[in-house]
Each structure stands twice: as structure tokens, then as C-alpha cells.
Design a protein around this motif. Structure first.
Motif, PDB file in Angstrom:
ATOM      1  N   TYR A  49       8.599  11.690  14.066  1.00 13.96           N
ATOM      2  CA  TYR A  49       8.157  10.773  13.013  1.00 13.96           C
ATOM      3  C   TYR A  49       6.712  11.065  12.641  1.00 13.96           C
ATOM      4  CZ  TYR A  49       6.948   8.546  17.521  1.00 13.96           C
ATOM      5  OH  TYR A  49       6.520   8.312  18.798  1.00 13.96           O
ATOM      6  N   ASP A  50       6.331  10.548  11.483  1.00 13.48           N
ATOM      7  CA  ASP A  50       4.918  10.597  11.122  1.00 13.48           C
ATOM      8  C   ASP A  50       4.222   9.390  11.753  1.00 13.48           C
ATOM      9  OD1 ASP A  50       4.711  12.931   9.301  1.00 13.48           O
ATOM     10  OD2 ASP A  50       6.261  11.831   8.238  1.00 13.48           O
ATOM     11  N   LEU A  51       4.929   8.249  11.685  1.00 16.54           N
ATOM     12  CA  LEU A  51       4.418   7.029  12.317  1.00 16.54           C
ATOM     13  C   LEU A  51       5.606   6.280  12.911  1.00 16.54           C
ATOM     14  CD1 LEU A  51       2.128   5.741   9.410  1.00 16.54           C
ATOM     15  CD2 LEU A  51       1.332   6.826  11.522  1.00 16.54           C
ATOM     16  N   MET A  52       5.358   5.570  14.010  1.00 17.35           N
ATOM     17  CA  MET A  52       6.459   4.785  14.588  1.00 17.35           C
ATOM     18  C   MET A  52       5.923   3.394  14.929  1.00 17.35           C
ATOM     19  SD  MET A  52       9.669   5.322  15.510  1.00 17.35           S
ATOM     20  CE  MET A  52      10.967   4.682  16.546  1.00 17.35           C
ATOM     21  N   PHE A  53       6.592   2.389  14.421  1.00 17.17           N
ATOM     22  CA  PHE A  53       6.206   1.001  14.670  1.00 17.17           C
ATOM     23  C   PHE A  53       6.857   0.458  15.942  1.00 17.17           C
ATOM     24  CE2 PHE A  53       4.174  -1.153  10.875  1.00 17.17           C
ATOM     25  CZ  PHE A  53       3.771   0.033  10.274  1.00 17.17           C
ATOM     26  N   PHE A  54       6.049  -0.142  16.786  1.00 17.19           N
ATOM     27  CA  PHE A  54       6.564  -0.824  17.984  1.00 17.19           C
ATOM     28  C   PHE A  54       6.184  -2.288  17.865  1.00 17.19           C
ATOM     29  CE2 PHE A  54       6.287   3.575  19.113  1.00 17.19           C
ATOM     30  CZ  PHE A  54       7.346   3.800  19.986  1.00 17.19           C
ATOM     31  N   PHE A  85       0.838  -1.199   0.000  1.00 18.06           N
ATOM     32  CA  PHE A  85       0.000   0.000   0.000  1.00 18.06           C
ATOM     33  C   PHE A  85       0.880   1.258   0.000  1.00 18.06           C
ATOM     34  CE2 PHE A  85      -1.392   3.303   2.972  1.00 18.06           C
ATOM     35  CZ  PHE A  85      -2.445   3.857   2.262  1.00 18.06           C
ATOM     36  N   LEU A  86       1.917   1.250   0.857  1.00 17.88           N
ATOM     37  CA  LEU A  86       2.801   2.431   0.926  1.00 17.88           C
ATOM     38  C   LEU A  86       3.466   2.687  -0.420  1.00 17.88           C
ATOM     39  CD1 LEU A  86       4.676   1.993   4.353  1.00 17.88           C
ATOM     40  CD2 LEU A  86       2.802   3.570   3.838  1.00 17.88           C
ATOM     41  N   GLY A  87       3.861   1.574  -1.076  1.00 20.13           N
ATOM     42  CA  GLY A  87       4.518   1.687  -2.377  1.00 20.13           C
ATOM     43  C   GLY A  87       3.652   2.364  -3.426  1.00 20.13           C
ATOM     44  N   LYS A  88       2.344   2.297  -3.202  1.00 22.15           N
ATOM     45  CA  LYS A  88       1.442   2.948  -4.161  1.00 22.15           C
ATOM     46  C   LYS A  88       1.243   4.436  -3.839  1.00 22.15           C
ATOM     47  CE  LYS A  88      -0.999  -1.240  -5.293  1.00 22.15           C
ATOM     48  NZ  LYS A  88      -1.874  -2.173  -4.580  1.00 22.15           N
ATOM     49  N   GLN A  89       1.609   4.823  -2.624  1.00 27.72           N
ATOM     50  CA  GLN A  89       1.401   6.227  -2.222  1.00 27.72           C
ATOM     51  C   GLN A  89       2.590   7.115  -2.603  1.00 27.72           C
ATOM     52  OE1 GLN A  89      -1.737   6.564  -1.022  1.00 27.72           O
ATOM     53  NE2 GLN A  89      -1.687   4.335  -1.331  1.00 27.72           N
ATOM     54  N   GLY A  90       3.683   6.491  -2.916  1.00 28.33           N
ATOM     55  CA  GLY A  90       4.888   7.252  -3.252  1.00 28.33           C
ATOM     56  C   GLY A  90       6.035   6.277  -3.379  1.00 28.33           C
ATOM     57  N   GLU A  91       7.234   6.808  -3.565  1.00 29.74           N
ATOM     58  CA  GLU A  91       8.381   5.899  -3.643  1.00 29.74           C
ATOM     59  C   GLU A  91       8.706   5.410  -2.239  1.00 29.74           C
ATOM     60  OE1 GLU A  91      12.746   5.647  -5.749  1.00 29.74           O
ATOM     61  OE2 GLU A  91      12.174   7.528  -4.786  1.00 29.74           O
ATOM     62  N   LEU A  92       8.678   4.108  -2.049  1.00 30.14           N
ATOM     63  CA  LEU A  92       8.922   3.544  -0.723  1.00 30.14           C
ATOM     64  C   LEU A  92      10.405   3.197  -0.581  1.00 30.14           C
ATOM     65  CD1 LEU A  92       7.877   2.459   1.993  1.00 30.14           C
ATOM     66  CD2 LEU A  92       7.369   0.298   0.842  1.00 30.14           C
ATOM     67  N   ILE A  93      11.012   3.745   0.457  1.00 36.30           N
ATOM     68  CA  ILE A  93      12.437   3.505   0.684  1.00 36.30           C
ATOM     69  C   ILE A  93      12.596   2.865   2.055  1.00 36.30           C
ATOM     70  CG2 ILE A  93      14.683   4.648   0.959  1.00 36.30           C
ATOM     71  CD1 ILE A  93      13.443   6.798  -1.028  1.00 36.30           C
ATOM     72  N   GLY A  99       2.490  10.230  14.805  1.00 36.36           N
ATOM     73  CA  GLY A  99       3.257  11.436  15.135  1.00 36.36           C
ATOM     74  C   GLY A  99       2.777  12.664  14.395  1.00 36.36           C
ATOM     75  N   SER A 100       1.960  12.452  13.351  1.00 34.80           N
ATOM     76  CA  SER A 100       1.494  13.619  12.593  1.00 34.80           C
ATOM     77  C   SER A 100       0.161  13.293  11.936  1.00 34.80           C
ATOM     78  CB  SER A 100       2.499  13.986  11.507  1.00 34.80           C
ATOM     79  OG  SER A 100       2.421  13.065  10.443  1.00 34.80           O
ATOM     80  N   ALA A 101      -0.528  14.335  11.521  1.00 34.77           N
ATOM     81  CA  ALA A 101      -1.826  14.157  10.859  1.00 34.77           C
ATOM     82  C   ALA A 101      -1.657  13.404   9.543  1.00 34.77           C
ATOM     83  CB  ALA A 101      -2.462  15.517  10.628  1.00 34.77           C
ATOM     84  N   GLN A 102      -0.573  13.718   8.805  1.00 35.98           N
ATOM     85  CA  GLN A 102      -0.412  13.024   7.514  1.00 35.98           C
ATOM     86  C   GLN A 102      -0.106  11.535   7.734  1.00 35.98           C
ATOM     87  OE1 GLN A 102       2.608  14.209   4.782  1.00 35.98           O
ATOM     88  NE2 GLN A 102       4.322  14.062   6.217  1.00 35.98           N
ATOM     89  N   GLY A 103       0.512  11.222   8.870  1.00 34.95           N
ATOM     90  CA  GLY A 103       0.756   9.816   9.209  1.00 34.95           C
ATOM     91  C   GLY A 103      -0.565   9.103   9.467  1.00 34.95           C
ATOM     92  N   GLU A 104      -1.434   9.740  10.226  1.00 34.61           N
ATOM     93  CA  GLU A 104      -2.706   9.113  10.565  1.00 34.61           C
ATOM     94  C   GLU A 104      -3.584   8.946   9.320  1.00 34.61           C
ATOM     95  OE1 GLU A 104      -4.842  10.917  13.818  1.00 34.61           O
ATOM     96  OE2 GLU A 104      -5.927   9.047  14.177  1.00 34.61           O
ATOM     97  N   THR A 105      -3.559   9.946   8.465  1.00 37.68           N
ATOM     98  CA  THR A 105      -4.333   9.863   7.221  1.00 37.68           C
ATOM     99  C   THR A 105      -3.915   8.627   6.431  1.00 37.68           C
ATOM    100  OG1 THR A 105      -4.305  12.255   7.195  1.00 37.68           O
ATOM    101  CG2 THR A 105      -4.999  11.194   5.166  1.00 37.68           C
ATOM    102  N   LEU A 106      -2.607   8.412   6.395  1.00 37.71           N
ATOM    103  CA  LEU A 106      -2.072   7.284   5.660  1.00 37.71           C
ATOM    104  C   LEU A 106      -2.575   5.952   6.243  1.00 37.71           C
ATOM    105  CD1 LEU A 106       0.016   7.148   3.320  1.00 37.71           C
ATOM    106  CD2 LEU A 106       1.752   6.682   5.035  1.00 37.71           C
TER     107      LEU A 106
END
Lengths: 318, 273
Positions: free
Chosen positions: A144-149, A17-25, A160-167
Motif C-alpha cells: 500500500y501507499d498508506l494503511m489506516f489502522f 483533500f484526497l478528492g482534490k488530488q485525483g479521483e477518489l474511489i 508504505g511509499s514515498a508518494q503516500g507520505e508526500t500526500l
């Protein structure tokens, strides 16, 4: 901020899914572990610290600032693509924040151009990635926008951010939870190795000598450091001779040329003064100016130092 | 009066025409540029030639109609700059850095001490003083050069002699030459002089070793470290505190300097080597 949960089995789907939203690195194991565009989610490699940090994506080893064409200055215009970084460790994230400070101070358009339109998704270490990790000493922020635990069967994702949550919402793979991330989860055990102190008084201390003698000025430390941002400007003329490119390239304070002026005079002539300069820039000068240490405690400069100069031991003894 | 600083891109220089090129001595020349740059004496600009590179050069004038840069041919960029002539264009950005403290020293007696091409930024100070002569007390100039053929700004000297106490010395002079002035390091003239530290400030620019010995003499004469200002030279690329090449311990030569009050930089200079 909110916390979401993703089932472990859904990670690949999430990456697709992330790969479709932009270039995933993300970290990939090739010759070395490095941040690379992730073509296949199964290539994701999180077992080791990346040898090469993500720095090059915002502050490339070589960047054309502008070109001269017939005495006219032509800015570099390149389309900006959205980039999503996954698998950044807390140290990698803090390093990006510290570079934001260093380049942001001057409103540097060349850095800003590459830095904007990025989403930063972190991955919290549950154990230290190598012997010299000392992030626990560095009071690293939540940046961070998002942090995985990682948990046994799922990931807790701290927003960590609104754009992270939107994603996250858009992915439809995660569900919101009332569980909160504890302070303990954000700390990597056994990484509080460095006793931070005011180094200002200790520049001339003899304690440095034996250690610094081992330095071979290879510049591995500055090259692999996620925060070292010293650079130089040079002109390149392509074979066509039609234009001149003014470029910014990395440079290393460990090399003599770094402080050499015309007339063949070098200000930091001794290897020890160069070695100390980096440590002091990282752990003293930057803080004096910006209130935060430049160093993030990733330990790459010790782990990959050929003579393995462990400056932590010296600082602790001062 | 303007400044050649781009808000959009701090690295972007401006194309400027050369109005005049003067050979000062064998290896030093002055470029007069068509730009009324708003600046302080002791500040510098970044000069560049596309394809060759960029380098910092001190401003050696103080004028509301033009900008002069006196350049020593010593590196790749300066050697190429020396080949330019009237009508050619170069790229300039600036001014940068902190210059000499002309406002803070108002009302004081000044001692200007320069060595070799280090006299160039001090010439900017002298041009400033020409325009503000009544704001300052006595002004002593001590300029040292390698040999008679290295003496800079000979045309200005008659005026300087009239307005200020001018002392010039050369390290060595060929025997049998026509030079009749002082021979010996500039420190000798400085030592012999009757300078009093009262209401005085000293401004220096020159090779590090020359400045060191001059500071020793000034201190023997009773000057305090906070009465002495030195101009430091370092390698620099950005000139606005980003590339970090010019750092002297935590200080940036391009932002906090190049002119430093001696008490604020002394320990850093001594310690870093």
C-alpha cells in the motif's frame, strides 16, 4: 516506514483533500457495497466487505485494446487521470499486487495504463467482515501507499511509499508519531481458517466429490473474485461499421465455453473439473509459477456462492 | 527472417498479404503468406480477421521466404478465412509456443504420426527434415485420414515416398472407388510396422483419441514416454500465457506447449477430465 496519526474527526476533511488530488474511489453502499467515486465523504461505507472488488478499475469487464480502421490498427488513446483508492482491505490490496504479477509478467500495456497513476490507501480490518474471511491463512503482504489502522479516537497511518507520505504531509491534517504498527495489528482475528498445503497430489481425491456436486456453474465466484484474471479477446463491430474494436472481456473457467474448441469439443466437460480448476489455479498453479498464491482469502467466492460451497473444509480434510 | 511480435502491445497483430490460397481437400485449405517468419516446426501463429476474431493456427511450412498455414474450416474464424483469396490481407502475430524438439532429436530416427489436419504441423516438421535430412536417421511417416477425399498434401507424397518411409491410411473408403491404398485406422499400420525404440523419437499430432491409441502401440513396441512428443490443442486467446484459457492443470499450452514431451503432460491430461 513512518507512522502518522489522523484524528477521527478529521477523516472527512482528509477525504475532501484526497478528492482534490485525483479521483477518489472508496466503498459506497448502493444496491450493494462497491468501490465507487466518492462524491460526498459521508457516503464512505466501511462496515462491510465490498460485494464487488476494485478489480474492474484496473482490469475492466470490457476493455478496448485497439481498433481497426480501414485495415489500420489504431491504439486507444485516453488521458490517464490520477486515481486515489481509499478503504481497500488487506485482501483487496494483495489482490491488486497479484494482478500486477499476472499482467506484469507480460508487460501488458492495457493493464499498466489503468494501473499507473494510482494511490492505494488501505484500511485494516479490526475484525473479520464475514464468516468466510480467511486472509489470516494467506500471509498477505504490506502492499500500500498508506494503511489506516483504526484506534479509539484516531487512525494510525502506516506509510508504505514515498508518494503516500508526500500526500499525508500535503494534507496538513496528520502528525508524525513514534508509535509503530505492531504485527498483531496487521492480523485479523479468527481468519486463519485454511490449512495451506501442496494440493498437487490431491487433484483426484474423492474428498472433492460431494462438495463439487453442488456447483451450479453460475460463475459468481470468478466474477466477484478480486484476483481472477482469465479473459478472452473478441471483436465488436459498432453499428456504423466504420471501425472494429478488439476487446478484452472477463471470462469464467466455470463455464463450459472456457475450454471449448472449434468442432464442438470441450476439454473441461465436467462441472467438477471446472470447479477444481479454479481452486487449483488460485491455490496451487499460480504459486508453482510465481511463488505466491493467487487467492488472497477474501472469502467472496464462498460468501456469495448460491449453494455456498465451502472448499476450505475440503482442503483442510485432504 | 523476422517475428511478428509487438513489444509495445503483445496483442497487436501485423497486416500480411496472402500470396496464394490452395484448396487442399473439401474442408481444408492452405494460405501462403508473404512473411519469412523465424520459427520452429510445431509452433503456431494467431490469425485474425477484423470483426470476426482471432484463432491459433499451426504453421505447416518451414521456409525462409514464406509462411504456410493449413486450415480446417471448422469454426467462425476459419470459415471466414476460407473465403479469402490471393491479394487479400489478414492479421498475424507470432510465432508462439514450443515446437517439436528438432535439436534434441538430432541424430535419431524419427516417427511422425498425424491424423487429419493434425498432419499440417507435421508437414512443417517434414519440410524442416527436407532441409536437414543428413542430421537424422530413418524417418517413418504415418498419416491417417477419414476417407480418400480427406487426404492432405497429395502433391508432396511422391517426394515423401522417395525420401522417407511413408504410410498413409484412410478410416473408410467407398466400395468401388478408385482408391487403392490402405484402409483402416492408422493404428493398424503402426502396429504392423517394424519400429524399434532404439535411438527413436515419435512426434504426434491429431485427435486426442487417435494419439492415445498410437501412444499405446508405441509403448508396446518399447518406446519410453520421454521418447514421445505430442501436440495438444486448446482454446486460447492471448497465446502468451495471460488469458489462461489453454491451461492444462498448471501448464500453459501456448507457452509450455503446444508440443509436450508425453511423460511431462500425461498425468495432467488423464486427470483433468
Amino acid at each position: 516506514m513512518a507512522v502518522y496519526v489522523l484524528k477521527k474527526g478529521d477523516l472527512e476533511k482528509f477525504l475532501l483533500f484526497l478528492g482534490k488530488q485525483g479521483e477518489l474511489i472508496a466503498p459506497v453502499k448502493k444496491d450493494e457495497v462497491r468501490f465507487e467515486p466518492l462524491k460526498d465523504p459521508t457516503d464512505l461505507y466501511l462496515d462491510e466487505q465490498t460485494y464487488i472488488p476494485a478489480k474492474q478499475y484496473f482490469f475492466p469487464q470490457e476493455q478496448v485494446l485497439f481498433t481497426f480502421q480501414d485495415d489500420m490498427i489504431i491504439p486507444v488513446v485516453a488521458p490517464i487521470k490520477k486515481r486515489i483508492f481509499f478503504g481497500l482491505r488487506r485482501c483487496d490490496l494483495a489482490a491488486i499486487q497479484h494482478q500486477d504479477i499476472a499482467f506484469g509478467e507480460h508487460n501488458d500495456p492495457h493493464y499498466k495504463k489503468l494501473r499507473k497513476s494510482t494511490i492505494l490507501i488501505g484500511y485494516q480490518c479490526t475484525k473479520k467482515l464475514h464468516h468466510w474471511c480467511f486472509c489470516g491463512s494467506m500471509d498477505l503482504p504490506d502492499f500500500y501507499d498508506l494503511m489506516f489502522f483504526e484506534q479509539e479516537h484516531h487512525y494510525q497511518i502506516d506509510v508504505g511509499s514515498a508518494q503516500g507520505e508526500t500526500l499525508l504531509k500535503k494534507s496538513k491534517l496528520c502528525r508524525k508519531t513514534v508509535v509503530r504498527i505492531s504485527k498483531e495489528q496487521k492480523i485479523v482475528p479468527d481468519t486463519n481458517l485454511l490449512q495451506r498445503k501442496d494440493l498437487g497430489k490431491h487433484y483426484s481425491s474423492k474428498a472433492w466429490d460431494s462438495l463439487v456436486k453442488k456447483c451450479i456453474s453460475c460463475a459468481a465466484c470468478t466474477t466477484l473474485c478480486p484476483t481472477c484474471y482469465c479473459h478472452e479477446i473478441k471483436d465488436d463491430v459498432p453499428v456504423s461499421l466504420k471501425e472494429v474494436q478488439r476487446k478484452r472481456t472477463w471470462s469464467s473457467c466455470q463455464l463450459k465455453e472456457f475450454s471449448g474448441v472449434a468442432g464442438n469439443y470441450t476439454f473441461r466437460e465436467s462441472r467438477s473439473s471446472r470447479f477444481k480448476h479454479r481452486i487449483f489455479h488460485q491455490l496451487q498453479y499460480f504459486r508453482e509459477k510465481h511463488g505466491v498464491d493467487l487467492c488472497v482469502g477474501c472469502g467472496r467466492c464462498i460468501k456469495h456462492c448460491p449453494p455456498r460451497i465451502d472448499f476450505i473444509k475440503v482442503i483442510n480434510k485432504l | 527472417m523476422k517475428q511478428l511480435l509487438s513489444k509495445a502491445d503483445p496483442y497487436r497483430p501485423f497486416k500480411i498479404e496472402i500470396l496464394e490460397r490452395r484448396q487442399e481437400v473439401k474442408d481444408t485449405f492452405t494460405l501462403k503468406l508473404d512473411v519469412p517468419l523465424k520459427h520452429d516446426p510445431g509452433q503456431f501463429v494467431q490469425l485474425s480477421i477484423p470483426g470476426i476474431g482471432e484463432c491459433p493456427i499451426s504453421i505447416s511450412s518451414y521456409s525462409s521466404s514464406f509462411l504456410e498455414l493449413t486450415i480446417h474450416e471448422i469454426g467462425m474464424v476459419t470459415n471466414t478465412l476460407s473465403k479469402l483469396k490471393k491479394g487479400d490481407t489478414i492479421f498475424v502475430r507470432g510465432p508462439y509456443g514450443k515446437g517439436y524438439p528438432m535439436k534434441e532429436t538430432k541424430g535419431k530416427n524419427l516417427v511422425l504420426i498425424g491424423g487429419g489436419c493434425g498432419v499440417a504441423p507435421l508437414k512443417g516438421v517434414v519440410s524442416y527434415l527436407d532441409k536437414h535430412r543428413h542430421d537424422y536417421g530413418t524417418i517413418d511417416l504415418f498419416f491417417g485420414y477419414r476417407s480418400p477425399e480427406h487426404i492432405l498434401f497429395k502433391d508432396e507424397m511422391p517426394t515423401w515416398k522417395e525420401l522417407y518411409k511413408l504410410n498413409v491410411s484412410v478410416d473408410k473408403a467407398p466400395t468401388g472407388g478408385c482408391y487403392t491404398g490402405n484402409v483402416g485406422f492408422i493404428t493398424q499400420l503402426l502396429e504392423k510396422s517394424q519400429l524399434s525404440p532404439q535411438r527413436n523419437a515419435a512426434m504426434l499430432c491429431g485427435p486426442p483419441v487417435m494419439m492415445k491409441f498410437c501412444i499405446d502401440i508405441l509403448q508396446k513396441k518399447g518406446f519410453h514416454e520421454d521418447q514421445i512428443y505430442i501436440s495438444a490443442e486448446r482454446l486460447m486467446y492471448c497465446a502468451f500465457g495471460e488469458c489462461c484459457h489453454c491451461m492444462i492443470k498448471g501448464k500453459f499450452t501456448c507457452l509450455d506447449g503446444p508440443v509436450f514431451r508425453y511423460d511431462q503432460i500425461k498425468e495432467d491430461l488423464n486427470e483433468e477430465h
